[in-house]
Scaffold this motif. Structure first.
Motif, PDB file in Angstrom:
ATOM      1  N   PHE A 153     -31.782  26.193  38.975  1.00 44.53           N
ATOM      2  CA  PHE A 153     -30.924  25.735  38.089  1.00 44.53           C
ATOM      3  C   PHE A 153     -31.661  24.738  37.243  1.00 44.53           C
ATOM      4  O   PHE A 153     -31.595  24.465  36.038  1.00 44.53           O
ATOM      5  CB  PHE A 153     -29.454  25.341  38.723  1.00 44.53           C
ATOM      6  N   GLU A 154     -32.138  23.911  38.078  1.00 49.52           N
ATOM      7  CA  GLU A 154     -32.868  22.426  37.439  1.00 49.52           C
ATOM      8  C   GLU A 154     -33.923  23.065  36.116  1.00 49.52           C
ATOM      9  O   GLU A 154     -34.074  22.384  35.159  1.00 49.52           O
ATOM     10  CB  GLU A 154     -33.613  21.722  38.301  1.00 49.52           C
ATOM     11  N   ALA A 155     -34.659  24.236  36.585  1.00 50.80           N
ATOM     12  CA  ALA A 155     -35.682  24.512  35.421  1.00 50.80           C
ATOM     13  C   ALA A 155     -34.691  25.156  34.317  1.00 50.80           C
ATOM     14  O   ALA A 155     -35.486  25.133  33.149  1.00 50.80           O
ATOM     15  CB  ALA A 155     -36.452  25.682  36.077  1.00 50.80           C
ATOM     16  N   TYR A 156     -33.549  25.748  34.581  1.00 51.71           N
ATOM     17  CA  TYR A 156     -32.818  26.133  33.322  1.00 51.71           C
ATOM     18  C   TYR A 156     -32.315  24.959  32.408  1.00 51.71           C
ATOM     19  O   TYR A 156     -32.361  25.233  31.229  1.00 51.71           O
ATOM     20  CB  TYR A 156     -31.595  27.058  33.881  1.00 51.71           C
ATOM     21  N   LEU A 157     -32.288  23.896  33.102  1.00 58.26           N
ATOM     22  CA  LEU A 157     -31.924  22.737  32.266  1.00 58.26           C
ATOM     23  C   LEU A 157     -32.882  22.382  31.189  1.00 58.26           C
ATOM     24  O   LEU A 157     -32.649  21.568  30.219  1.00 58.26           O
ATOM     25  CB  LEU A 157     -31.567  21.432  33.112  1.00 58.26           C
ATOM     26  N   LEU A 158     -34.115  22.749  31.636  1.00 57.10           N
ATOM     27  CA  LEU A 158     -35.344  22.106  30.539  1.00 57.10           C
ATOM     28  C   LEU A 158     -34.912  22.671  29.366  1.00 57.10           C
ATOM     29  O   LEU A 158     -35.135  21.966  28.143  1.00 57.10           O
ATOM     30  CB  LEU A 158     -36.624  22.976  31.031  1.00 57.10           C
ATOM     31  N   GLU A 159     -34.506  23.848  28.800  1.00 53.88           N
ATOM     32  CA  GLU A 159     -34.064  24.233  27.548  1.00 53.88           C
ATOM     33  C   GLU A 159     -33.043  23.425  27.005  1.00 53.88           C
ATOM     34  O   GLU A 159     -33.138  22.950  25.750  1.00 53.88           O
ATOM     35  CB  GLU A 159     -33.846  25.870  27.276  1.00 53.88           C
ATOM     36  N   VAL A 160     -31.939  23.259  27.582  1.00 52.83           N
ATOM     37  CA  VAL A 160     -31.043  22.579  27.338  1.00 52.83           C
ATOM     38  C   VAL A 160     -31.077  21.206  26.789  1.00 52.83           C
ATOM     39  O   VAL A 160     -30.983  20.384  25.812  1.00 52.83           O
ATOM     40  CB  VAL A 160     -29.798  22.480  28.343  1.00 52.83           C
ATOM     41  N   LEU A 161     -32.168  20.467  27.756  1.00 53.99           N
ATOM     42  CA  LEU A 161     -32.225  19.074  27.505  1.00 53.99           C
ATOM     43  C   LEU A 161     -33.548  18.996  26.525  1.00 53.99           C
ATOM     44  O   LEU A 161     -33.568  17.827  25.988  1.00 53.99           O
ATOM     45  CB  LEU A 161     -32.670  18.208  28.702  1.00 53.99           C
ATOM     46  N   SER A 162     -34.419  19.911  26.286  1.00 57.61           N
ATOM     47  CA  SER A 162     -35.535  19.981  25.195  1.00 57.61           C
ATOM     48  C   SER A 162     -34.832  20.111  23.935  1.00 57.61           C
ATOM     49  O   SER A 162     -35.260  19.144  22.899  1.00 57.61           O
ATOM     50  CB  SER A 162     -36.353  20.842  25.702  1.00 57.61           C
ATOM     51  N   ASP A 163     -34.268  21.058  23.704  1.00 55.60           N
ATOM     52  CA  ASP A 163     -33.714  21.350  22.310  1.00 55.60           C
ATOM     53  C   ASP A 163     -32.471  21.333  21.937  1.00 55.60           C
ATOM     54  O   ASP A 163     -31.835  21.739  20.909  1.00 55.60           O
ATOM     55  CB  ASP A 163     -34.154  22.981  22.193  1.00 55.60           C
ATOM     56  N   PHE A 164     -31.430  20.958  23.169  1.00 59.17           N
ATOM     57  CA  PHE A 164     -30.000  21.186  23.219  1.00 59.17           C
ATOM     58  C   PHE A 164     -29.460  22.278  22.437  1.00 59.17           C
ATOM     59  O   PHE A 164     -28.689  22.294  21.287  1.00 59.17           O
ATOM     60  CB  PHE A 164     -29.756  19.771  22.138  1.00 59.17           C
ATOM     61  N   GLN A 165     -30.079  23.417  23.047  1.00 60.27           N
ATOM     62  CA  GLN A 165     -29.449  24.922  22.606  1.00 60.27           C
ATOM     63  C   GLN A 165     -29.525  25.633  23.783  1.00 60.27           C
ATOM     64  O   GLN A 165     -30.118  25.435  25.091  1.00 60.27           O
ATOM     65  CB  GLN A 165     -30.224  25.435  21.708  1.00 60.27           C
ATOM     66  N   VAL A 166     -28.674  26.784  23.758  1.00 59.99           N
ATOM     67  CA  VAL A 166     -28.450  27.749  24.898  1.00 59.99           C
ATOM     68  C   VAL A 166     -28.713  29.168  24.245  1.00 59.99           C
ATOM     69  O   VAL A 166     -28.116  29.266  23.248  1.00 59.99           O
ATOM     70  CB  VAL A 166     -27.065  27.480  25.480  1.00 59.99           C
ATOM     71  N   THR A 167     -29.403  29.929  24.747  1.00 64.34           N
ATOM     72  CA  THR A 167     -29.769  31.124  24.244  1.00 64.34           C
ATOM     73  C   THR A 167     -28.815  32.426  25.132  1.00 64.34           C
ATOM     74  O   THR A 167     -28.994  32.342  26.487  1.00 64.34           O
ATOM     75  CB  THR A 167     -31.117  31.732  24.254  1.00 64.34           C
ATOM     76  N   ILE A 168     -27.893  33.057  24.592  1.00 63.89           N
ATOM     77  CA  ILE A 168     -26.851  34.160  24.937  1.00 63.89           C
ATOM     78  C   ILE A 168     -27.441  35.380  24.618  1.00 63.89           C
ATOM     79  O   ILE A 168     -27.527  35.706  23.490  1.00 63.89           O
ATOM     80  CB  ILE A 168     -25.462  33.835  24.660  1.00 63.89           C
ATOM     81  N   PRO A 169     -27.771  36.305  25.518  1.00 61.88           N
ATOM     82  CA  PRO A 169     -28.602  37.476  25.216  1.00 61.88           C
ATOM     83  C   PRO A 169     -27.814  38.196  24.226  1.00 61.88           C
ATOM     84  O   PRO A 169     -28.452  38.915  23.297  1.00 61.88           O
ATOM     85  CB  PRO A 169     -29.104  38.241  26.435  1.00 61.88           C
ATOM     86  N   GLU A 170     -26.713  38.481  24.494  1.00 58.91           N
ATOM     87  CA  GLU A 170     -25.564  39.515  23.714  1.00 58.91           C
ATOM     88  C   GLU A 170     -25.082  38.823  22.525  1.00 58.91           C
ATOM     89  O   GLU A 170     -24.561  39.389  21.585  1.00 58.91           O
ATOM     90  CB  GLU A 170     -24.549  39.873  24.617  1.00 58.91           C
ATOM     91  N   PHE A 171     -25.323  37.313  22.249  1.00 59.22           N
ATOM     92  CA  PHE A 171     -24.569  36.640  21.226  1.00 59.22           C
ATOM     93  C   PHE A 171     -25.620  35.797  20.311  1.00 59.22           C
ATOM     94  O   PHE A 171     -25.614  35.944  19.159  1.00 59.22           O
ATOM     95  CB  PHE A 171     -23.815  35.492  22.086  1.00 59.22           C
ATOM     96  N   GLY A 172     -26.677  35.349  21.097  1.00 55.55           N
ATOM     97  CA  GLY A 172     -27.628  34.546  20.231  1.00 55.55           C
ATOM     98  C   GLY A 172     -27.781  33.277  20.791  1.00 55.55           C
ATOM     99  O   GLY A 172     -27.329  32.997  21.702  1.00 55.55           O
TER     100      GLY A 172
END
Length: 305
Positions: A153-172
């Motif tokens: 989970f800590e690794a997943y946070l890298l995208e959030v804290l780097s670019d302040f964005q979340v990618t949802i496969p079905e949504f964008g």
């Protein structure tokens, strides 16, 4: 109908940050005020490490209140996953939509797929909520006790804290129009990876000095006498020099001071300390170690102040 008060502006200096925190009941040392000011001005997450109960979580609450921002808290724990922290789909509502479409004779699979993965079926958890625009300004996101979460989970946070964005496969991809104010805390039960730390400004929150802890007690425990507050702080400071499994933090100091005030105590005695020691120490081995001569000695020293 009156409109909501506008959010407060970010402090323009370290002194203004220190004054802002103090005015809202957080008596910070200057080094903490400095790194907080820099995190606010630079738009960087603030990573706070330290023992439990020293005020790491409180600073996020105080900032949210002082700046008029929404506080979004993600409490970390072992097994925390994306469904609990970021988002999940409302599968029950999606199934109902599919059944209704089938009953109505709608066989357009592409249109149905686009419909059931629309935003109205998206359940937004704290991390996704923190990326949404707010009338009062970007929210304060508290990621509390990250060391309790798994490394995945800590690794997943890298995208959030780097670019302040979340990618949802079905949504964008959902990106924050304005980055939230992020406070990450850790009690250091395990080391946090350098990759995440590099994205943050860092500060170790230590136990306060006797002078600052006394000021905190007087501020947070109204009605406590000057003599008792001084004895409480002297006793707790001496307690932290002992070899305990868990030394008391500021939170425990305040709990104990409040308990003593409720008991109408005027001065520490060995009997009174023994009866209320559970407000300070949370492990039986530590409490047992305090019995006898050790307690007598510390009480005597504290009441001699």
């Amino acid at each position: 109908m009156t409109s909501a008060a506008p959010p407060a502006l970010l402090p323009a200096s370290v002194d203004a940050t220190l004054a802002l925190l103090t005015a809202n009941g957080y008596l910070a040392e200057r080094a903490l005020a400095t790194v907080t000011f820099l995190a606010l001005r630079m738009g960087r997450p603030l990573f706070l490490e330290g023992e439990a109960g020293v005020g790491k979580t409180e600073i996020a609450k105080v900032l949210a209140a002082a700046l008029g921002r929404r506080l979004i808290r993600l409490q970390c724990y072992e097994g925390l996953d994306i469904a609990s922290a970021v988002y999940e789909w409302n599968t029950a509502a999606q199934m109902i939509a599919i059944r209704l479409a089938e009953a109505a004779g709608d066989t357009d699979r592409d249109r149905l797929a686009a419909d059931i993965f629309a935003e109205r079926y998206l359940i937004k958890r704290p991390l996704l909520q923190a990326l949404e625009p707010e009338v009062s300004g970007a929210p304060v996101l508290l990621i509390d006790e990250l060391d309790r979460a798994d490394e995945a989970f800590e690794a997943y946070l890298l995208e959030v804290l780097s670019d302040f964005q979340v990618t949802i496969p079905e949504f964008g991809t959902i990106a924050a129009p304005h980055p939230p104010i992020v406070i990450v805390t850790s009690n250091r039960t395990r080391e946090i990876h350098d990759a995440l730390k590099r994205r943050c400004l860092y500060h170790w929150v230590d136990y306060p000095s006797a002078e600052r802890e006394l000021a905190i007690v007087k501020s947070k425990v109204p009605g406590i006498s000057a003599a008792l507050s001084a004895q409480v702080v002297a006793f707790v400071q001496a307690l932290r020099a002992q070899d305990f499994y868990k030394s008391p933090g500021v939170a425990e100091t305040l709990d104990w001071a409040t308990a003593l005030t409720e008991l109408d105590a005027r001065s520490l005695t060995p009997q009174l300390v023994g009866d209320t020691l559970g407000a300070l120490l949370k492990y039986q081995d530590d409490i047992a170690r305090m019995q006898g001569d050790t307690m007598q000695k510390l009480v005597k020293e504290a009441t001699a102040q």
